[in-house]
Structure formats: C-alpha cells, structure tokens
Design a protein around this motif. Sequence first.
Motif, mmCIF file in Angstrom:
data_model
loop_
_atom_site.group_PDB
_atom_site.id
_atom_site.type_symbol
_atom_site.label_atom_id
_atom_site.label_comp_id
_atom_site.label_asym_id
_atom_site.label_seq_id
_atom_site.Cartn_x
_atom_site.Cartn_y
_atom_site.Cartn_z
ATOM 1 N N VAL A 69 0.864 -1.183 0.000
ATOM 2 C CA VAL A 69 0.000 0.000 0.000
ATOM 3 C C VAL A 69 0.895 1.226 0.000
ATOM 4 C CG1 VAL A 69 -1.664 1.361 1.347
ATOM 5 C CG2 VAL A 69 -1.937 -1.101 1.191
ATOM 6 N N VAL A 70 0.580 2.193 -0.868
ATOM 7 C CA VAL A 70 1.335 3.456 -0.840
ATOM 8 C C VAL A 70 0.414 4.568 -0.363
ATOM 9 C CG1 VAL A 70 3.090 2.995 -2.598
ATOM 10 C CG2 VAL A 70 0.849 3.802 -3.309
ATOM 11 N N ASN A 71 0.969 5.489 0.409
ATOM 12 C CA ASN A 71 0.201 6.631 0.886
ATOM 13 C C ASN A 71 0.915 7.904 0.454
ATOM 14 O OD1 ASN A 71 -1.005 8.705 2.309
ATOM 15 N ND2 ASN A 71 -1.409 7.458 4.112
ATOM 16 N N HIS A 72 0.356 8.560 -0.557
ATOM 17 C CA HIS A 72 1.010 9.743 -1.124
ATOM 18 C C HIS A 72 0.726 11.012 -0.322
ATOM 19 C CE1 HIS A 72 2.565 7.644 -4.609
ATOM 20 N NE2 HIS A 72 1.403 7.034 -4.704
ATOM 21 N N ARG A 94 -1.972 8.009 -7.154
ATOM 22 C CA ARG A 94 -1.630 9.185 -6.350
ATOM 23 C C ARG A 94 -2.846 10.025 -5.966
ATOM 24 N NH1 ARG A 94 2.941 11.606 -5.795
ATOM 25 N NH2 ARG A 94 1.996 13.652 -6.144
ATOM 26 N N SER A 95 -3.952 9.876 -6.690
ATOM 27 C CA SER A 95 -5.100 10.767 -6.499
ATOM 28 C C SER A 95 -5.660 10.682 -5.076
ATOM 29 C CB SER A 95 -6.194 10.458 -7.521
ATOM 30 O OG SER A 95 -6.700 9.157 -7.333
ATOM 31 N N ILE A 96 -6.341 11.746 -4.669
ATOM 32 C CA ILE A 96 -6.879 11.825 -3.297
ATOM 33 C C ILE A 96 -7.937 10.731 -3.087
ATOM 34 C CG2 ILE A 96 -8.096 13.324 -1.644
ATOM 35 C CD1 ILE A 96 -6.812 15.719 -3.284
ATOM 36 N N PHE A 97 -8.807 10.583 -4.059
ATOM 37 C CA PHE A 97 -9.777 9.478 -4.079
ATOM 38 C C PHE A 97 -10.308 9.356 -5.497
ATOM 39 C CE2 PHE A 97 -12.222 13.285 -3.066
ATOM 40 C CZ PHE A 97 -13.361 13.179 -3.850
ATOM 41 N N GLN A 128 5.339 16.086 -2.009
ATOM 42 C CA GLN A 128 4.373 16.850 -2.806
ATOM 43 C C GLN A 128 3.028 16.123 -2.794
ATOM 44 O OE1 GLN A 128 6.709 17.193 -6.521
ATOM 45 N NE2 GLN A 128 6.371 19.398 -6.293
ATOM 46 N N PRO A 129 2.234 16.346 -1.742
ATOM 47 C CA PRO A 129 0.946 15.636 -1.665
ATOM 48 C C PRO A 129 0.074 15.957 -2.880
ATOM 49 C CG PRO A 129 1.430 16.801 0.383
ATOM 50 C CD PRO A 129 2.423 17.278 -0.629
ATOM 51 N N PRO A 130 -0.692 14.964 -3.364
ATOM 52 C CA PRO A 130 -1.501 15.172 -4.562
ATOM 53 C C PRO A 130 -2.568 16.239 -4.393
ATOM 54 C CG PRO A 130 -1.787 12.955 -3.680
ATOM 55 C CD PRO A 130 -0.753 13.606 -2.848
#
Length: 624
Positions: A188-191, A279-282, A196-198
């Motif tokens: 699991v990746v958490n960007h 990478r998207s927020i949701f 640079q948060p998405p």
Amino acid sequence: MVKTCALGRPRHLVKPVSATRVAGRYLTHQRGLPGLPVPPLQQTCERYITALEPIVEADELTHTRRVIQEFQKAGGVGEQLQRGLEKRAGETENWLSQWWVQVAYLDYRMPVVVHSSPGLVLPRMDFRDKDGQIRFASKLIAGVLYFKTMIDNETLPVEYLGGKPLCMNQYYEVLSSCRIPGLKRDSVVNHAKSSQPPKHITVVHNFQFFQLDVYNRDGTPLTADQLCVQLEKICRASQETNTEPVGILTTQHRDVWGKSYLNLIKDKTNKESVSAIQRSIFTLCLDGPTPGAAGELYRSCAAVQMLHGGGTQSYSGNRWFDKTLQFIVGEDGTCGANYEHAPAEGPPIVALIDHVVEYTRKPETAKSPAGSLPVPRRLLFNITPEIKQDIEEAKLSMNTLAQDLDMRVKVFGHFGKNVPKAHKMSPDAFIQIALQLAYYRKYRRCCATYESASLRMFRLGRTDTIRSASNASASFVKTFDDPSKQNLEKLDLMEKAVKAHRSYTNMAISGQAIDRHLLGLKLQAAEEKLSVPAIFRDPAYAKALHYHLSTSQVPSKTDCVMCFGPVVPDGYGFCYNPMEDHINFAVSSFNSCKETDAGDLAGAVEEALLDLKRLLEQTPRSKL
C-alpha cells in the motif's frame, strides 16, 4: 417498502478543533495512547477451549484439550512464543498491526472485489438525471475536501469510546493512498505523506479515467460550482462507451493482476496514467442508471453496484478497485462507496461519509472566482494485444463472480435500537443473538461466528474477533423453540446470552480476546523459524476459523448500510446498521453453494428479531 431518499434531519457538520493548523497534535495524541497488550498465555488457552465448546464435537474437544495442555506446559513452546511476542510488543508501536495488514490483506490473493473490499449503500438521492448527478457529485467532492482540510491541519476531533480516546491513525491512511498489486504480496502506498501531496482526484465515466485538479493555484479547494463545470467537461469528453475498460483488471485474482500490472506499466503512457490514479486523493465513479432497481429490490441492486459494479454489462469496469476510497454516484440517484480494506476499517470510512452526506445538504456559500479552469486531463492507455487479452480474461472472471454473489439488503422496519434499549439490552448483542437463532433454526447447529471489534483504544489498533457463538447463546437457541420450556426460562437464557456477548465484546475491545493473540503466537513461531505448533495444525483450529457467519455492526448517522461478501464458500456475510426505529442489514452468500441462501437467512433474521421482541413483551422480567 424501502424509503428512497429521506436522510433524516441535517445534523451539525464535524467541527474542527481549531480554524488553523495544529502542527504536531496528531503525534502527541498518538503517543498518549497505550500499546496493545499481549494477553496472558493461560487465559487465552482457557478462553479458546470455551469458544470451541459450542462449535466442535465432544471427541474433537477432548483431543484439543490435550494439544493445548502440551502447548502451554511450563518451559514448552507456548511459553517461548509468548516471551517472543512480549519482546516484540516492547520494541514496536503495535505488535500486531503490521502483521495483521500483511496476513489479512496484502498476502491474501483472492480478488479484493467481494472477497475483501466492502461496499456502502447510501439512501437514494433526489435526482434522476445527469445534471442532478453532476451537481450532487460536485458537492460530494467539496465535502471530502473540507474533511481533508481537518486531516491536513490535524484539527480532526478525537473520537472516544467509553470515555477513552481512540487511535485516529486510520483517518490519515484513507486519502491519497492505493494498493499496488505484487506477484506474491501486495503493498500500500500513501502519497499524502510525500513531499508533494496530490492535488487531484480521479474521475471515471464510461470506463474512461480523468485527472481532475481540485485546488486552485492559491491552494484553496475548488468550489462546488467550479467542480460542476469540470465534471461537465469530463462527461462531454467521455460520451463514447466503446473504450477498453482498463479498470476491470483490478477485479482479478491478485497474482494474475500482479502479472498483468507489470505488463501494463511497461508502457510509459500507461505507467503515467496508473500513477495518476494511484496518487489521487480518491476516485469518483460516475455511473449511468441501474436497470431494474425499484421498490423492495432497490437497495439490494444498489448494494451490488457498490460492491462489484454489477459485472461488465454494468459498471465493474468503471472502477479502480485498488484505490482506497471510491465514491460511486449513479445518474438515477444511486449513491455510495467502495473501499479497499487494507488501510482502514469501516467506522472511520463511515464517519467521513456521514460528514460528506451532511455537507451535500448544506447550501453552497462560497462564490466561484472568475476565470477559466484548465481542462481535466484524460488518462490515456495504450492497449497491446496482450493487455486486451488480460482485459477479456478479467471480464470473464468478474462476470462469473458477479453471477455467483447473492446479495440481499433488508430494511427491518418493525423496530430499531429502541426496543433492546428499552429492555436495558445492548442493541448489538440483541441483533447477534437473533442471528444465532436464525442460523440455528436453518441448520440445527451453531457455527463459528466472526464479529469485528475495534482495537482503536490502542495505538495503531485495528480489530479483534468477538465470537458471537457462545455456550450461553447455544443454550438459548436450542431452548427457544422447545414447547416444553417456559417463557421465563427462555428469557433467562436470552439475558445470559446477551450478557455473555456484551462481556466478550468488552474483553475484545480491551485487547483480551483470543484470536489475534493466537495468530500472533503462530506468526511468532514462523519468525523464530520453528515448525508450526500442533495447536495450529489441529482440525479444531481450522473449524474455529471457518466463519460460516462473518458479521459487522457499522453504525452510522446516515440511513445507510455496508455490505461485503462471505469469507468462506459456504458462509454468509452479514452487516448491519441499527437506527433508532429500524435496522438496515445486508446478507450475502454464494449461489454456487447449495446450502446457503441470502434471502432465506435475511427472512429468518427478520423472524428471529420479531420473536425476541415478542418474548420480551410477553414475559414478566425475571430478576437480573
């Protein structure tokens, strides 16, 4: 009849604890929480035997008692593993959580669809066309961004259970995160935690993916009006439906998808598109209308749409099931979510969704700044013959799975939490006892039953198991339909069953249940490169983990219900949301199993709930 839209009175939105950023608050809170305890070995062994009593035969139990005696003897392997676990607990933030995510989710190779990821069905919204869908979806996005601000600023109010603060970590894991398929194990990746948060979400419409930036250049979120304009552009740009549904690949068996994934991202364009989704927020999935969804069947059809999309003829390709959070909005007012289970449990997801639903009902106040917005970026995919073949195979297996799942959602309208509460009984225990009675009436036996209990009183806590099939519940269900027994005796046994459930629940949430401890001992043996101890090779252990009933209470302010698939081929999934005057519940089973029938069990639960209420009302209270 199913109520199709009323959400109840608007409640106040979650209020942040501060209007500005409170840096370090989250870490300070987390450090103040206790670590997950390792229960005493002897206590777990004794409780394990008690838990087996209602579900295994007497001769099996005799054998298991001998195995356990050997396991826990002084200087034996049990004590060695217990010491190892206690050492691990002293050296880690939570001795279980990392193991649990790996074993329960990332090592699990069945498709996440149905087998792992739950769906959430919201009440039907009051629009029936594209314009209404876009307007509602825009407010939904704005609502999530408002909630995200509280997460980013660390101003989310801390939740409490029985006066004790809960771990808030799961809220920080659901946005901007995604599961990545591997050949033998996923990750699991958490960007959100990257440098640079998405600043974008993914929108899927007609199987086509778009990157939609949801923040202005000055860092402010787009207003609902601005989002409306952007979603209209996306819908206009994706009117064609003859696109290859690349999202269907995420429905595959994890090993198969892991292989297809490596093949897919060999191409630079594909890799960039997949990365934008991850990478998207949701993800926001804009579906068309659902045919045949009317009246009594409406919520069951909606549950199927949220859980797996209904197959390739419907919307299974209009998803990216690896994404932690997907909101689904249909053109006909059908609305809900699907979430990938590895980063979080249901309650934090439901809390976020409760907030968002409230937000969508708020009048829009922010005025949109003038000026044109950039066109949302279409995410392109180059489909080679090999990828096309993978897509065709995924379509076939998804359709097989969709046809196999039987899903029934019931709105039990006779009463809700009000009845058990009036009789000073826990509503959760009351519903669980009704389920035990319904199952026993159908099969004439008790079965291993899983109910999830939250361990969020502890740092990074996830879940343990409440074993709802107890000696007390077994005595009650075996007596209930016996005409030779008096109501007073039945009521006494019912009260004991409810109390036993309540007591096991308290034990579980305080870190003293048996299942995660036993799992920890088993994993510790692997860690120490020991052969699997006999206790875990014993047939009774396999029986204890074969949950014919996999259940969860996911309470919500919103009149919604969560749903998930069975965890064993011959079992049921049972999720429920007790409201004040009614109970929403979802039952699932597999059509390929001749012994199970979701509709039958749903009817039996309804009957059992009414019978329990009748017993309470017709019998003078015995002294507790």
